[in-house]
Design an enzyme around this catalytic site. Structure first.
Site, PDB file in Angstrom:
ATOM      1  N   GLU A 230       0.802  -1.226   0.000  1.00 43.42           N
ATOM      2  CA  GLU A 230       0.000   0.000   0.000  1.00 43.42           C
ATOM      3  C   GLU A 230       0.836   1.279   0.000  1.00 43.42           C
ATOM      4  O   GLU A 230       0.408   2.292  -0.532  1.00 43.42           O
ATOM      5  CB  GLU A 230      -0.926   0.024   1.226  1.00 43.42           C
ATOM      6  CG  GLU A 230      -1.984  -1.069   1.251  1.00 43.42           C
ATOM      7  CD  GLU A 230      -3.054  -0.865   0.188  1.00 43.42           C
ATOM      8  OE1 GLU A 230      -3.233   0.272  -0.273  1.00 43.42           O
ATOM      9  OE2 GLU A 230      -3.696  -1.864  -0.197  1.00 43.42           O
TER      10      GLU A 230
ATOM     11  N   SER B 176     -52.638 -17.090  44.662  1.00 40.41           N
ATOM     12  CA  SER B 176     -52.239 -17.306  46.057  1.00 40.41           C
ATOM     13  C   SER B 176     -50.742 -17.222  46.291  1.00 40.41           C
ATOM     14  O   SER B 176     -50.302 -17.156  47.447  1.00 40.41           O
ATOM     15  CB  SER B 176     -52.749 -18.666  46.537  1.00 40.41           C
ATOM     16  OG  SER B 176     -54.148 -18.654  46.637  1.00 40.41           O
TER      17      SER B 176
END
Length: 861
Positions: A116, A413
C-alpha cells in the site's frame, strides 16, 4: 580602379554593409503571433497559478483537522457470564474487534506497507513523488486519472472522514489532514489505527475480525501467508474475500503472491520465507467461528434483558439520550460482565424448548394460540439473576416479549406470603399458631349476603385453622381475614413496597388473594421471595455486575449500586420458610399431577438426595394462570404457565408450572449437596394445640381427628401463654344425633351404656351462617361435626315422655361474620372495607384471583 573594387581588395576605404533583404509578410506575421502567444501563455500561467494557489490555500483553510473523537472506532461489545466466559458479541453497523499493537505481528504490518505505501516510514503523510505523479496523470487525462497517490495515512483520513469525492478539493484537504495527523501521531499509532479500521472482507472491519473469519484464529497467531492474504483483501473485498467463493479464493491467492513478491523485493522477508509462504495452501475456515456465532445469532432472553438494563443505567448515570446510549452500547467496545450461570441458562433453554413439557401445543402451530410459560432464577444470597426464559419454544428474534420480565399477570395465592402472611408475622399480629375460623365470611360490601371470598382448594371450609395450615392448604378466607381484620391495607402496601412491588392504589381485599389491577411477572415474584431465603433482606435483582469501556475502565458498577432493604426480621423469614416447606411436603405443591413422579415441589440432586425447598402455588380466577414460586438454600425460582388469552387450564395443564419448575430445579441442583435453611437466634419452641393455637391442654391429644398437638416455632416474645380451651369433655348419648349427625348431650334419663364421654371442640366465637349453605353444615365446614352441641340434649330418652330442660349453664350461640381468634391476634387492623376502585364489585377487580386447583363457582350457590 573603381572605389568599390578597392575596398573589396582591401585597399582604400572600407566597404559599406549590405542591406538585408526585407522578410516576407507571412514570416513577419508568424513571428508576431508566436511572440504574442508566448506572452499570453506566460500571463495565463501566472493567472492560473495564482488562481490554483489561492484555491489550494482556500481548501486548506476550510479543512478540519482530524480530532481524537474521530479516531475512535466502532467496536464490538462483549457479554460475559458470571465466570468470565464470553457468551455473546453485540455489534452496531460494523463487526470490529480491536487488536492491540502488541497483538499485531510484524508480518502483517510489513505486508500492508509493502503493497500500500512502500515509503510509509519516511514520508510526512504525503508521498511527494506519487502525489505529483497522480496530479500529472489527473491533468493529462483531464480528471480521469487511475494513478493512485494515497498513502496509508491518507487512506486512514479517508476512512475517518468517509469522504470519497473524486475532486481536487478532497485530495488537497486529505493531503493536508494527513500531514497534520503525522504531527500528532506516531507511525505505529497511524498504522495500528489503519489496520483496525479498514474493511477486511464482507462483514469484517479490522485485521482481528478478518483473522477470526478467514482462519478462526487470533491475529497474533497468523502465519506470513495468512497475513499477506488478509492484506490483499483491502483493495476490493468483493473480489478478494476468500470466504465468498472458489473464484475469490483463487483471486486472493494471486494477490497474496504479489504482496509476498513486494515484501521480498523491499527486504521485509527472505527468499526461503517467500517461497514457503507462496507454497502454503490457504486453509480458509469453512464453518462459522465461535465469535461469528456469538456476533450473529439471535440474542437470548437474558442477553436482551441485560442490554436494556445497561442502556438504562448509561442514560441515568451519564445523562445520555436514548440514541447516544444505544451508540455507546453497540459501538463502544464495552465489556459487560453478567450474572448469568451458563449451566442454569442451558438447562432452562432445554426445558422450555422441549415439546414434551408443553403437550397442549402438539397440534397448535399458531404461536398466539399456544400455551406459554416463563421462569426466572435468582441467587438469594446476592440478588444476581442466574437464568431466565420468556416463552415456549426457540427464541427467533431479538427483543421479543420476555414474559419473565415484562408481562403483567395475576399471581393468585403465590401473592399471599408477600402481601399478607409475611407482613402480619413481622408486625407480630399473627404467629404460625394463630387460629382463624375458616368459615363463610362476608367481606364484599356490595353483596353483603354473599360469602366472599370463597375457598377453592377443596371446595369446603376447614373451620378452626392455624396460619401454618392455612398457608399449607392455601385457604382464601383465612388470608382475607388476616389482611382485613389484623394487618390492614396500608401495612400490606408498605411491606410490598419493601420488596419492590409498589401498589399504592391496590388497597382492597382481593389483593390479599393476588387479585391485582396491575399484575406481576416472574422477576418481581422471585425477587419478592428472596427475603424469605436471605435472612429477611431484600436485594435488587441484577443481571450484570459491572461494565467496562474498551480500555478496561469501569463505567458501571452494579454491585456497588445494588439496592438493599430489610424487608422482614430474620425470625419472620425463617417462620415463613418453615410454613412454606409444609406447602411442598404436604400441601398444594406436594401433588404429583399424574405425571408419574413424586411431589412436584420436592427437589432432588443426581444422587437422589432431597434438597430442602419451600414455596407457594398460585392460581387465578377460572384457572387462567398457574404459578409456583419456590426456593432452596441455593436458588429462588418463579414459574408462570398460561396462555396469551383467557383460557382455563384443565387436566394435567394445571400442574405445568410446578412441573416445569421441578424439571429445571432438579437439574440445577444435580451436583449440589443437601443443606438446610439456617435457623436464626431469637426463636423458641412450644407444644401447642393446632385448633386453638394455645399451649397444649389436657384434652388436645383426644381430639377425634387424632392428636392435635405439635411443636411450633415462635419469635421470642410472641409464644402463647394460655392453655387450650377449645377442646372440652362432654357426655353424649351416642344413639341420639342432631340434623348434622352430631351426638347430642346426654340427659339424666339416657341409659348408661349409651352415654360416652368424648372430646369436642368449642369455638371461641360461636358461628351461625347468615344464609343457608349449599349442602349440610357438616359437609361445608369440616370441623362442624366435632363441635359441641351445647344447647341440644338427647330427645330420645325423656323419662316417661316429659320434656327435659337443659341446664342453665348452656352456652348461647350467636351469629358471626368475621371470626378471628387465637393466640397472636393481639393487634386489630382496619375492620372496614377501604374505598373500592370504580367499576369493581365490592373492591374485587374483574380479574380477581381465587385459590388453587378449584373453580370457586362450585362452592356457594
Amino acid at each position: 580602379m573603381k572605389a568599390n573594387e578597392k575596398a573589396a581588395s582591401g585597399t582604400g576605404k572600407p566597404k559599406k554593409k549590405k542591406k538585408k533583404k526585407p522578410s516576407s509578410p507571412a514570416a513577419l506575421f508568424t513571428l508576431a503571433v508566436v511572440k504574442t502567444v508566448f506572452v499570453i501563455l506566460i500571463s495565463l500561467g501566472c493567472v492560473v497559478g495564482g488562481v490554483l494557489g489561492g484555491a489550494v490555500l482556500g481548501y486548506i483553510k476550510t479543512a478540519d483537522p482530524i480530532t481524537p473523537d474521530q479516531l475512535e472506532m466502532t467496536k464490538v461489545t462483549f457479554i460475559y457470564d458470571k465466570d468470565g466466559k464470553e457468551i455473546a458479541q453485540v455489534k452496531g453497523g460494523e463487526n470490529r474487534i480491536l487488536a492491540e499493537h502488541s497483538e499485531i505481528p510484524d508480518n502483517m504490518r510489513n505486508a500492508f506497507i509493502a503493497i500500500e505505501d512502500s515509503r510509509f516510514i519516511s514520508h510526512d503523510g504525503v508521498d511527494k513523488k506519487r502525489f505529483i505523479g497522480a496530479a500529472l496523470s489527473y491533468i493529462i487525462k483531464f480528471g480521469n486519472a487511475d494513478y493512485g497517490g494515497s498513502t496509508i495515512t491518507q487512506q486512514l483520513v479517508k476512512n475517518i472522514t468517509g469522504n470519497t469525492d473524486s475532486t481536487v478539493k478532497r485530495k488537497v484537504q486529505e493531503a493536508w489532514q494527513a500531514m497534520d495527523l503525522e504531527k500528532k501521531m506516531s507511525k505505529d499509532q497511524i498504522l495500528d489505527n489503519y489496520m483496525n479500521r479498514i474493511n477486511t472482507g464482507l462483514g469484517c472491519w479490522g485485521v482481528q475480525a478478518a483473522a477470526k473469519k478467514f482462519f478462526n484464529k487470533d491475529v497474533k497467531d497468523l502465519s506470513l501467508a495468512e497475513c499477506a492474504s488478509i492484506a490483499g483483501v483491502t483493495k476490493s473485498p468483493g473480489t478478494y474475500d476468500p470466504t465468498l467463493s472458489e473464484k475469490t479464493k483463487a483471486a486472493n491467492k494471486e494477490r497474496q503472491k504479489i504482496i509476498l513478491d513486494e515484501m521480498l523485493r523491499q527486504g521485509y522477508i527472505k527468499q526461503n520465507e517467500h517461497d514457503e509462504a507462496v507454497a502454503e495452501p490457504l486453509k480458509i475456515y469453512k464453518g462459522t467461528s465461535e465469535g461469528d456465532k456469538k456476533a450473529n445469532n439471535v440474542q437470548s432472553y437474558f442477553e436482551d434483558y441485560v442490554l436494556t438494563q445497561v442502556k438504562s443505567d448509561l442514560m441515568k448515570k451519564y445523562n445520555l439520550s436514548s440514541n447516544n446510549a444505544t451508540i455507546k452500547l453497540y459501538n463502544g467496545g464495552l465489556k459487560i460482565y453478567t450474572t448469568q450461570d451458563s449451566n442454569v441458562q442451558k438447562i432452562m433453554t432445554e426445558e422450555f424448548t422441549n415439546p414434551k413439557n408443553f403437550p397442549a401445543n402438539d397440534k397448535i402451530s399458531n404461536p398466539d394460540m399456544q400455551a406459554q410459560a416463563a421462569m426466572l432464577i435468582i441467587d438469594p444470597s446476592t440478588g444476581q439473576i442466574r437464568g431466565m426464559y420468556g416463552a415456549y419454544g426457540e427464541k427467533k428474534a431479538n427483543f421479543t416479549l420476555n414474559r419473565a420480565t415484562d408481562m403483567k399477570r395475576q399471581p393468585g395465592s403465590s401473592f399471599k406470603p408477600v402481601a399478607v402472611y409475611g407482613p402480619a408475622l413481622d408486625l407480630g399480629v399473627i404467629t404460625a399458631a394463630t387460629v382463624i375460623d375458616d368459615v363463610p365470611v362476608y367481606l364484599d360490601k356490595d353483596h353483603p349476603n354473599t360469602p366472599y371470598p370463597r375457598n377453592a382448594e377443596t371446595g369446603v371450609y376447614e373451620g378452626l385453622l392455624t396460619i401454618r395450615r392455612a398457608v399449607q392448604k392455601s385457604q382464601n378466607v383465612v388470608a382475607a381475614q388476616v389482611w382485613m381484620n389484623l394487618l390492614g391495607a396500608q401495612n400490606s402496601i408498605n411491606y410490598l413496597k419493601k420488596v419492590n412491588i409498589d401498589r399504592p392504589k391496590e388497597g382492597y381485599v382481593s389483593m390479599a388473594l393476588g387479585g391485582l389491577n396491575e399484575g406481576v411477572n416472574p422477576l418481581l415474584m422471585a425477587a419478592a421471595y428472596v427475603p424469605f431465603d436471605n435472612k429477611g433482606v431484600y436485594l435488587e435483582p441484577i443481571a450484570y455486575t459491572k461494565v467496562t469501556d474498551d480500555k478496561g475502565n469501569i463505567i458501571l458498577d452494579k454491585k456497588a449500586d445494588q439496592k438493599r432493604d430489610i424487608a422482614y426480621k430474620e425470625t419472620t423469614a425463617f417462620l415463613m420458610t418453615s410454613m412454606m416447606r409444609d406447602v411442598v411436603t404436604s400441601g398444594t405443591a406436594a401433588v404429583t399431577g399424574g405425571l408419574g413422579r413424586g411431589g412436584l415441589g420436592t427437589v432432588k440432586n443426581s444422587a437422589g438426595k432431597v434438597i430442602p425447598t419451600a414455596g407457594k402455588t398460585g392460581t387465578t380466577n377460572d384457572t387462567y394462570d398457574k404459578w409456583f414460586v419456590g426456593y432452596s438454600p441455593y436458588y429462588v425460582g418463579a414459574t408462570w404457565y398460561g396462555y396469551n388469552y383467557n383460557k382455563s387450564l384443565k387436566g394435567k395443564e394445571v400442574y405445568q408450572a410446578l412441573s416445569l419448575w421441578n424439571n429445571v430445579m432438579n437439574k440445577v441442583h444435580a451436583k449440589l449437596e443437601p443443606k438446610d435453611f439456617p435457623q436464626p437466634q431469637g426463636l423458641v419452641k412450644k407444644s401447642i394445640c393446632i385448633y386453638s393455637g394455645k399451649l397444649v391442654g389436657p384434652n388436645c391429644s383426644g381430639d377425634p381427628r387424632g392428636n392435635a398437638t405439635r411443636t411450633e416455632y415462635f419469635a421470642k416474645g410472641t409464644e402463647p401463654t394460655e392453655t387450650c380451651d377449645v377442646h372440652v369433655l362432654a357426655k353424649v348419648d351416642i344413639s341420639s344425633k342432631d340434623i348434622h349427625g352430631r351426638p347430642l348431650l346426654a340427659n339424666p334419663f339416657c341409659p348408661p351404656n349409651l352415654v360416652k364421654e368424648k372430646v369436642f371442640i368449642k369455638r371461641p366465637v360461636p358461628y351461625l351462617p347468615k344464609s343457608p349453605l349449599k349442602g349440610s353444615m357438616s359437609a361445608t365446614i369440616k370441623d362442624w361435626i366435632y363441635q359441641l352441641t351445647e344447647d341440644e340434649y338427647c330427645t330420645k330418652h325423656t323419662g316417661g315422655g316429659s320434656n327435659i330442660s337443659p341446664p342453665n349453664n348452656t352456652a348461647a350461640t350467636s351469629p358471626n361474620t368475621g371470626n378471628t381468634s387465637g393466640s397472636g391476634s393481639t393487634k386489630p387492623g382496619d375492620g372496614s372495607l377501604p374505598n373500592m376502585p370504580s367499576g369493581s364489585t365490592g373492591g374485587i377487580p374483574p380479574s380477581n384471583s381465587t385459590d388453587d386447583n378449584q373453580n370457586i363457582e362450585d362452592i356457594i350457590p
